[in-house]
Design an enzyme around this catalytic site. Structure first.
Site, PDB file in Angstrom:
ATOM      1  N   CYS A 123       0.813  -1.228   0.000  1.00  0.00           N
ATOM      2  CA  CYS A 123       0.000   0.000   0.000  1.00  0.00           C
ATOM      3  C   CYS A 123       0.845   1.277   0.000  1.00  0.00           C
ATOM      4  O   CYS A 123       0.318   2.372  -0.192  1.00  0.00           O
ATOM      5  CB  CYS A 123      -0.956  -0.004   1.181  1.00  0.00           C
ATOM      6  SG  CYS A 123      -1.999  -1.465   1.207  1.00  0.00           S
ATOM      7  N   HIS A 256      -3.132   7.046   2.316  1.00  0.00           N
ATOM      8  CA  HIS A 256      -3.618   5.755   1.837  1.00  0.00           C
ATOM      9  C   HIS A 256      -5.035   5.538   2.375  1.00  0.00           C
ATOM     10  O   HIS A 256      -5.305   5.766   3.550  1.00  0.00           O
ATOM     11  CB  HIS A 256      -2.677   4.651   2.314  1.00  0.00           C
ATOM     12  CG  HIS A 256      -3.202   3.287   2.068  1.00  0.00           C
ATOM     13  ND1 HIS A 256      -3.722   2.905   0.858  1.00  0.00           N
ATOM     14  CD2 HIS A 256      -3.303   2.202   2.876  1.00  0.00           C
ATOM     15  CE1 HIS A 256      -4.117   1.645   0.932  1.00  0.00           C
ATOM     16  NE2 HIS A 256      -3.876   1.195   2.145  1.00  0.00           N
ATOM     17  N   ASN A 286     -10.212  -0.230   0.148  1.00  0.00           N
ATOM     18  CA  ASN A 286      -8.750  -0.143   0.154  1.00  0.00           C
ATOM     19  C   ASN A 286      -8.233  -0.752  -1.154  1.00  0.00           C
ATOM     20  O   ASN A 286      -8.337  -1.957  -1.353  1.00  0.00           O
ATOM     21  CB  ASN A 286      -8.224  -0.910   1.382  1.00  0.00           C
ATOM     22  CG  ASN A 286      -6.714  -0.890   1.500  1.00  0.00           C
ATOM     23  OD1 ASN A 286      -6.012  -0.555   0.542  1.00  0.00           O
ATOM     24  ND2 ASN A 286      -6.215  -1.265   2.656  1.00  0.00           N
TER      25      ASN A 286
END
Ligand code: UT7
Length: 329
Positions: A123, A256, A286
């Protein structure tokens, strides 16, 4: 390349791509209920802020999503694919073990010759990739790069594990990063600590013609949450110090997009009003390395982030990896 290396790099265009299939929490909860697994729209919204995510069609790969995002970014920058001299794709869900997704994107763009490679920092992949592209531009090795985050995390989810399968989605975001005499990318701050590899990982591997181990995503959510909150604040402060700026200089925070509670916590620690926080986790879930460039593109096209704004990008994820990039748009 000849001549003096440029002093800076700057983003000249952004683009993104979401697969057509939007899956709401209610739809996912119904699918899980059919497997005897209990979850709810209320739990997912309250604990994460996620309302929906997009899932790729069975034949859609990371390079397909990356390609569309790249085309939109090129169009926004007023550039043709043939003008690009560096392609970096951040992904943990590549099309193949090898070659890199970046070379596949390069070929799909109809170009050849320039360097193309993947960055694997989960990520944090996009902030890593952007930093690498900036460094190559500053040394004069490249002038016009495509930096892409692209993921199909739906492929590595365990739909029998409610603690992870409700969290992730698929998508891609891209930027064109070009050499410039004015900043641009002001500073970056990258870190990793492999001691934490087990709290967020996809442990399977390929050997002897077979998949060995579990090829689905595993996460100790509370452990990741605790670490993320700590390192996001540290990295934000570090990148501001490197750039000689203060938290009051931040026009937009684009962290993020994993959990609204982590994102709002980071904004509060930086004393940023919550309306300076770009949020797409509600609609995208996500999307790992794609989440930051996706959110940046949504904010640009929505007219919130504008030329001249100071933007902080922050990544955190498997590895453990984390980092931040501060830039003037
Ligand atoms: O992308 C890289 C970065 N990733 C992140 O930043 C993710 C970080 N972690 C998180 O976002 C959060 O830890 C989660 C969203 C994953 C979990 O939220 P939490 O508030 O930490 O919940 P928890 O794991 O402590 O679980 C609370 C309860 C548990 O039940 P008990 O033990 O209290 O009875 C879980 O079993 O919620 C239960 N639970 C669920 N209930 C309904 C866990 N998942 C679900 C679910 N639906 N999907």
């Amino acid at each position: 390349m000849t001549g003096v290396a440029p002093r800076f790099s700057r983003i000249t265009g952004t683009g993104s791509m979401l697969p057509a299939r939007r899956v709401t929490n209610a739809e996912l909860a119904a699918q899980l209920a059919a497997r005897g697994i209990e979850t709810s729209d209320e739990w997912i919204i309250e604990r994460t802020g996620i309302r929906a995510r997009h899932f790729a069609a069975p034949e859609q790969t990371a390079s397909d999503l990356a390609l569309e995002a790249a085309r939109h970014a090129l169009e926004a920058a007023g550039r043709k694919a043939g003008e690009i001299d560096l392609i970096i794709v951040a992904t943990s869900t590549p099309d193949m073990v090898f070659p890199s997704t970046a070379t596949i994107v390069q070929h799909k763009l109809g170009v050849a010759g320039c360097p193309a490679f993947d960055v694997q920092a989960v990520c944090s992949g996009f902030v890593y990739a952007l930093t690498v592209a900036d460094a190559l531009i500053r040394t004069g090795s490249a002038r016009r790069s495509l930096v892409i985050g692209a993921e199909v995390f739906s492929r590595i989810l365990d739909f029998d594990d409610r603690t992870t399968c409700v969290l992730f989605g698929d998508g891609a975001g891209a930027v064109v990063l070009e050499a410039s005499d004015r900043p641009g990318l002001l500073a970056s701050d990258l870190h990793a600590d492999g001691a934490y590899r087990d709290i967020l990982c996809t442990p399977g591997t390929v050997s002897g013609g077979r998949v060995l181990g579990d090829p689905t995503l595993k996460m100790d959510g509370p452990a990741v949450f605790k670490l993320a909150v700590k390192v996001l604040e540290e990295s934000a402060r570090a990148v501001l110090a490197k750039a000689g700026r203060s938290d009051t200089d931040i026009d937009w925070l684009i962290p993020h997009q994993a959990n609204i509670r982590i994102m709002q916590g980071t904004a509060r620690k930086l004393k940023l009003p919550l309306d300076k926080l770009i949020v797409t986790v509600d609609e995208h879930g996500n999307t790992s390395a794609a989440s930051i460039p996706l959110a940046l593109d949504v904010a640009m096209r929505g007219g919130r982030v504008r030329a001249g704004d100071t933007v902080m990008l922050e990544g955190v994820g498997g590895g453990f990896t984390w980092g931040a990039v501060l830039l003037d748009m």
